[in-house]
Design a protein around this motif. Structure first.
Motif, PDB file in Angstrom:
ATOM      1  N   GLU A 166      59.079 -25.680 -29.824  1.00  0.00           N
ATOM      2  CA  GLU A 166      57.858 -25.763 -29.125  1.00  0.00           C
ATOM      3  C   GLU A 166      58.107 -27.186 -28.222  1.00  0.00           C
ATOM      4  OE1 GLU A 166      53.058 -26.719 -29.269  1.00  0.00           O
ATOM      5  OE2 GLU A 166      54.114 -26.238 -31.021  1.00  0.00           O
ATOM      6  N   ILE A 167      57.944 -27.208 -26.861  1.00  0.00           N
ATOM      7  CA  ILE A 167      58.201 -28.330 -26.209  1.00  0.00           C
ATOM      8  C   ILE A 167      57.048 -28.924 -25.329  1.00  0.00           C
ATOM      9  CG2 ILE A 167      59.995 -29.278 -24.624  1.00  0.00           C
ATOM     10  CD1 ILE A 167      61.590 -26.847 -25.356  1.00  0.00           C
ATOM     11  N   PHE A 168      57.003 -30.118 -25.328  1.00  0.00           N
ATOM     12  CA  PHE A 168      55.559 -30.632 -24.687  1.00  0.00           C
ATOM     13  C   PHE A 168      55.933 -32.016 -24.452  1.00  0.00           C
ATOM     14  CE2 PHE A 168      54.533 -30.286 -29.314  1.00  0.00           C
ATOM     15  CZ  PHE A 168      54.656 -31.714 -29.503  1.00  0.00           C
ATOM     16  N   PRO A 169      55.259 -32.678 -23.407  1.00  0.00           N
ATOM     17  CA  PRO A 169      55.195 -34.111 -23.105  1.00  0.00           C
ATOM     18  C   PRO A 169      54.525 -35.080 -24.318  1.00  0.00           C
ATOM     19  CG  PRO A 169      54.315 -32.847 -21.410  1.00  0.00           C
ATOM     20  CD  PRO A 169      54.318 -32.199 -22.354  1.00  0.00           C
ATOM     21  N   LEU A 194      60.704 -39.315 -18.425  1.00  0.00           N
ATOM     22  CA  LEU A 194      61.920 -39.661 -19.115  1.00  0.00           C
ATOM     23  C   LEU A 194      62.530 -38.247 -19.601  1.00  0.00           C
ATOM     24  CD1 LEU A 194      60.698 -42.435 -21.516  1.00  0.00           C
ATOM     25  CD2 LEU A 194      61.459 -42.479 -19.004  1.00  0.00           C
ATOM     26  N   ASN A 195      63.957 -37.948 -19.266  1.00  0.00           N
ATOM     27  CA  ASN A 195      64.438 -36.749 -19.477  1.00  0.00           C
ATOM     28  C   ASN A 195      65.833 -36.787 -20.172  1.00  0.00           C
ATOM     29  OD1 ASN A 195      64.117 -34.181 -18.117  1.00  0.00           O
ATOM     30  ND2 ASN A 195      65.882 -34.603 -16.767  1.00  0.00           N
ATOM     31  N   LEU A 196      65.926 -35.800 -20.812  1.00  0.00           N
ATOM     32  CA  LEU A 196      67.237 -35.398 -21.639  1.00  0.00           C
ATOM     33  C   LEU A 196      68.450 -34.914 -20.797  1.00  0.00           C
ATOM     34  CD1 LEU A 196      68.462 -35.816 -24.419  1.00  0.00           C
ATOM     35  CD2 LEU A 196      67.930 -33.671 -24.993  1.00  0.00           C
ATOM     36  N   ASN A 197      69.287 -35.582 -20.292  1.00  0.00           N
ATOM     37  CA  ASN A 197      70.133 -35.151 -19.154  1.00  0.00           C
ATOM     38  C   ASN A 197      70.796 -33.755 -19.628  1.00  0.00           C
ATOM     39  OD1 ASN A 197      72.265 -34.967 -17.385  1.00  0.00           O
ATOM     40  ND2 ASN A 197      71.953 -37.148 -16.907  1.00  0.00           N
ATOM     41  N   ALA A 198      70.819 -32.969 -18.699  1.00  0.00           N
ATOM     42  CA  ALA A 198      71.461 -31.647 -19.147  1.00  0.00           C
ATOM     43  C   ALA A 198      73.105 -31.690 -19.206  1.00  0.00           C
ATOM     44  CB  ALA A 198      71.037 -30.597 -17.710  1.00  0.00           C
ATOM     45  N   SER A 199      73.591 -32.613 -18.528  1.00  0.00           N
ATOM     46  CA  SER A 199      75.333 -32.557 -18.728  1.00  0.00           C
ATOM     47  C   SER A 199      75.333 -33.258 -19.945  1.00  0.00           C
ATOM     48  CB  SER A 199      75.547 -33.693 -17.790  1.00  0.00           C
ATOM     49  OG  SER A 199      74.981 -34.924 -17.896  1.00  0.00           O
ATOM     50  N   PHE A 234      68.401 -37.987 -27.322  1.00  0.00           N
ATOM     51  CA  PHE A 234      66.991 -37.815 -27.671  1.00  0.00           C
ATOM     52  C   PHE A 234      66.390 -38.996 -28.423  1.00  0.00           C
ATOM     53  CE2 PHE A 234      63.052 -36.592 -29.947  1.00  0.00           C
ATOM     54  CZ  PHE A 234      62.169 -36.066 -28.670  1.00  0.00           C
ATOM     55  N   SER A 235      67.116 -39.506 -29.059  1.00  0.00           N
ATOM     56  CA  SER A 235      66.520 -40.634 -29.856  1.00  0.00           C
ATOM     57  C   SER A 235      66.548 -41.896 -28.922  1.00  0.00           C
ATOM     58  CB  SER A 235      67.718 -41.225 -30.955  1.00  0.00           C
ATOM     59  OG  SER A 235      69.049 -41.525 -30.496  1.00  0.00           O
ATOM     60  N   MET A 236      67.314 -42.156 -28.096  1.00  0.00           N
ATOM     61  CA  MET A 236      67.247 -43.177 -26.870  1.00  0.00           C
ATOM     62  C   MET A 236      66.116 -42.859 -25.948  1.00  0.00           C
ATOM     63  SD  MET A 236      71.270 -43.295 -25.999  1.00  0.00           S
ATOM     64  CE  MET A 236      71.138 -44.336 -24.248  1.00  0.00           C
ATOM     65  N   LEU A 237      65.804 -41.388 -25.761  1.00  0.00           N
ATOM     66  CA  LEU A 237      64.683 -41.207 -24.984  1.00  0.00           C
ATOM     67  C   LEU A 237      63.311 -41.543 -25.502  1.00  0.00           C
ATOM     68  CD1 LEU A 237      64.212 -37.838 -23.065  1.00  0.00           C
ATOM     69  CD2 LEU A 237      62.267 -38.789 -24.452  1.00  0.00           C
ATOM     70  N   LEU A 238      63.385 -41.324 -26.923  1.00  0.00           N
ATOM     71  CA  LEU A 238      62.233 -41.725 -27.558  1.00  0.00           C
ATOM     72  C   LEU A 238      61.820 -43.188 -27.864  1.00  0.00           C
ATOM     73  CD1 LEU A 238      60.332 -39.501 -28.887  1.00  0.00           C
ATOM     74  CD2 LEU A 238      61.158 -39.967 -30.831  1.00  0.00           C
ATOM     75  N   ASP A 239      63.084 -43.942 -27.991  1.00  0.00           N
ATOM     76  CA  ASP A 239      62.917 -45.364 -27.805  1.00  0.00           C
ATOM     77  C   ASP A 239      62.307 -45.965 -26.397  1.00  0.00           C
ATOM     78  OD1 ASP A 239      64.008 -45.724 -30.429  1.00  0.00           O
ATOM     79  OD2 ASP A 239      66.090 -46.109 -29.548  1.00  0.00           O
ATOM     80  N   ALA A 240      62.479 -45.007 -25.527  1.00  0.00           N
ATOM     81  CA  ALA A 240      62.057 -45.585 -24.173  1.00  0.00           C
ATOM     82  C   ALA A 240      60.538 -45.246 -23.897  1.00  0.00           C
ATOM     83  CB  ALA A 240      62.746 -44.911 -23.169  1.00  0.00           C
ATOM     84  N   VAL A 245      57.952 -46.988 -21.398  1.00  0.00           N
ATOM     85  CA  VAL A 245      58.768 -46.877 -19.984  1.00  0.00           C
ATOM     86  C   VAL A 245      58.122 -45.731 -19.131  1.00  0.00           C
ATOM     87  CG1 VAL A 245      60.952 -46.479 -18.959  1.00  0.00           C
ATOM     88  CG2 VAL A 245      60.725 -48.046 -20.656  1.00  0.00           C
ATOM     89  N   GLY A 246      57.768 -44.715 -19.856  1.00  0.00           N
ATOM     90  CA  GLY A 246      57.115 -43.534 -19.203  1.00  0.00           C
ATOM     91  C   GLY A 246      56.919 -42.430 -20.210  1.00  0.00           C
ATOM     92  N   VAL A 247      56.810 -41.200 -19.747  1.00  0.00           N
ATOM     93  CA  VAL A 247      56.460 -39.907 -20.538  1.00  0.00           C
ATOM     94  C   VAL A 247      57.697 -39.035 -20.736  1.00  0.00           C
ATOM     95  CG1 VAL A 247      55.234 -37.817 -20.580  1.00  0.00           C
ATOM     96  CG2 VAL A 247      54.091 -39.993 -19.525  1.00  0.00           C
ATOM     97  N   GLY A 248      57.832 -38.666 -22.319  1.00  0.00           N
ATOM     98  CA  GLY A 248      59.079 -37.979 -22.406  1.00  0.00           C
ATOM     99  C   GLY A 248      58.842 -36.635 -22.839  1.00  0.00           C
ATOM    100  N   LEU A 249      59.741 -35.772 -22.559  1.00  0.00           N
ATOM    101  CA  LEU A 249      59.751 -34.252 -22.864  1.00  0.00           C
ATOM    102  C   LEU A 249      60.106 -34.184 -24.406  1.00  0.00           C
ATOM    103  CD1 LEU A 249      58.659 -31.880 -21.599  1.00  0.00           C
ATOM    104  CD2 LEU A 249      61.125 -31.359 -21.045  1.00  0.00           C
ATOM    105  N   ALA A 250      59.436 -33.865 -25.067  1.00  0.00           N
ATOM    106  CA  ALA A 250      59.629 -33.843 -26.566  1.00  0.00           C
ATOM    107  C   ALA A 250      59.695 -32.543 -27.407  1.00  0.00           C
ATOM    108  CB  ALA A 250      58.840 -34.800 -27.286  1.00  0.00           C
ATOM    109  N   TRP A 251      60.080 -32.458 -28.656  1.00  0.00           N
ATOM    110  CA  TRP A 251      60.157 -31.127 -29.237  1.00  0.00           C
ATOM    111  C   TRP A 251      59.365 -31.411 -30.669  1.00  0.00           C
ATOM    112  CZ3 TRP A 251      63.734 -32.458 -25.941  1.00  0.00           C
ATOM    113  CH2 TRP A 251      64.247 -31.154 -24.980  1.00  0.00           C
TER     114      TRP A 251
END
Length: 312
Positions: A166-169, A194-199, A234-240, A245-251
């Motif tokens: 389940e995925i939400f901001p 804040l995005n988890l880069n697809a690459s 994802f851990s870096m994204l969550l730290d941000a 810094v902004g809104v992250g997409l999370a699981w």
């Protein structure tokens, strides 16, 4: 009742005989038992003297069981296997249960670690060796157990469904208070996303999920937004997110602990339930009934039960 122990052959000789019969080779039996080939030959001669008949037909390059040898081998092999099974159970009773477990780094850090102290307190006999990785393990690695993103079936492994994604901001309560407009989808487009880069995506069985994919499910384009910042983990994204810094997409399974603690909030009600994106507990088929696997599997199924329940 009279004892039949006098009917038993010399047990060291019987062990050497069983190895030689199983391999059809004195040489291979010697390598298995870490003795010389001559020592195996002497043990076989001792056993043949005990029974007064030949157990092997000896050739130039191989040995072959006689009828008497074949009968003895069937009995010896079965008896030694029973002893080995009983010995294994007795040894397990007096030692800690080891479990080598592979998970993604995010699952290890954000789901397992907050529960690790309780697991240890509940099952102190369980010795967990945790290995984290960016993606699923390869079956060629011959791992004991893993929590996987999706399932690649293999005859030597069994799997149990844990939960679907389940995925939400998410953001901090402070960030939401400072930016009340992000309580709508359109408002999210006015702040950094804040995005988890697809690459850097390592779940080879699934397509990556980023803001563009998530927003498209609700008829919006992330490119309409103010700014997108990309992270490799994802851990870096969550730290941000925690640094506002902004809104992250999370699981859900990775952030529910922090949502319950009030450290994070969901600024919008919209969520993406992805029933086809399933996580599994996978373990070796030959270990499925071992104490360590059973303890951890039952605990894991209990702990993930809320994730299998459809949210209100």
């Amino acid at each position: 009742m009279s004892s039949s122990r006098h009917l038993l052959p010399p047990l060291n000789a019987l062990r050497a005989f069983e190895a030689a019969a199983r391999h059809d080779s004195f040489k291979l039996a010697a390598e298995e038992l870490c003795v010389t080939q001559a020592a195996i030959s002497r043990q076989i001669q001792t056993l043949e003297a005990f029974y007064g008949q030949k157990l092997f037909l000896r050739g130039n390059r191989k040995v072959e069981l006689t009828d008497a040898g074949h009968s003895l081998y069937l009995a010896a092999s079965s008896a030694l296997q029973h002893i080995a099974t009983a010995s294994r159970d007795l040894l397990r009773h007096n030692r800690h249960e080891d479990l080598n477990l592979i998970t993604t780094t995010a699952f290890a850090q954000l789901w397992l670690m907050p529960r690790l102290k309780r697991l240890r307190a509940q099952y102190p006999e369980l010795q967990l060796f945790l290995v984290s990785a960016d993606g699923n393990p390869d079956y060629h690695e011959r791992f004991d157990a893993a929590v996987t993103l999706g399932l690649e079936e293999h005859p030597q492994y069994v799997a149990e469904h844990l939960f679907s994604e389940e995925i939400f901001p998410v953001c901090t309560p402070g960030f939401l208070e400072q930016n009340p407009r992000i309580a709508t989808l359109e408002g999210l487009l006015t702040v950094p996303l804040l995005n988890l880069n697809a690459s850097h995506w390592k779940a080879r069985l699934w397509a990556p999920v980023d803001w563009a994919v998530w927003m498209s499910r609700f008829g919006l384009r992330a490119s309409m937004g103010k700014m997108t910042m990309n992270f490799s983990h994802f851990s870096m994204l969550l730290d941000a997110v925690h640094e506002e810094v902004g809104v992250g997409l999370a699981w859900r399974h990775l952030v529910q602990h922090q949502l319950d603690a009030g450290q994070l909030v969901r600024p919008v009600a919209e969520t993406w339930l992805a029933p086809d994106r399933m996580h599994y507990f996978v373990c070796r088929r030959d270990l499925v009934d071992s104490t360590g696997i059973r303890i951890f599997r039952d605990w894991l199924m209990d702990q993930t039960a809320p994730l299998r329940a459809r949210p209100d």
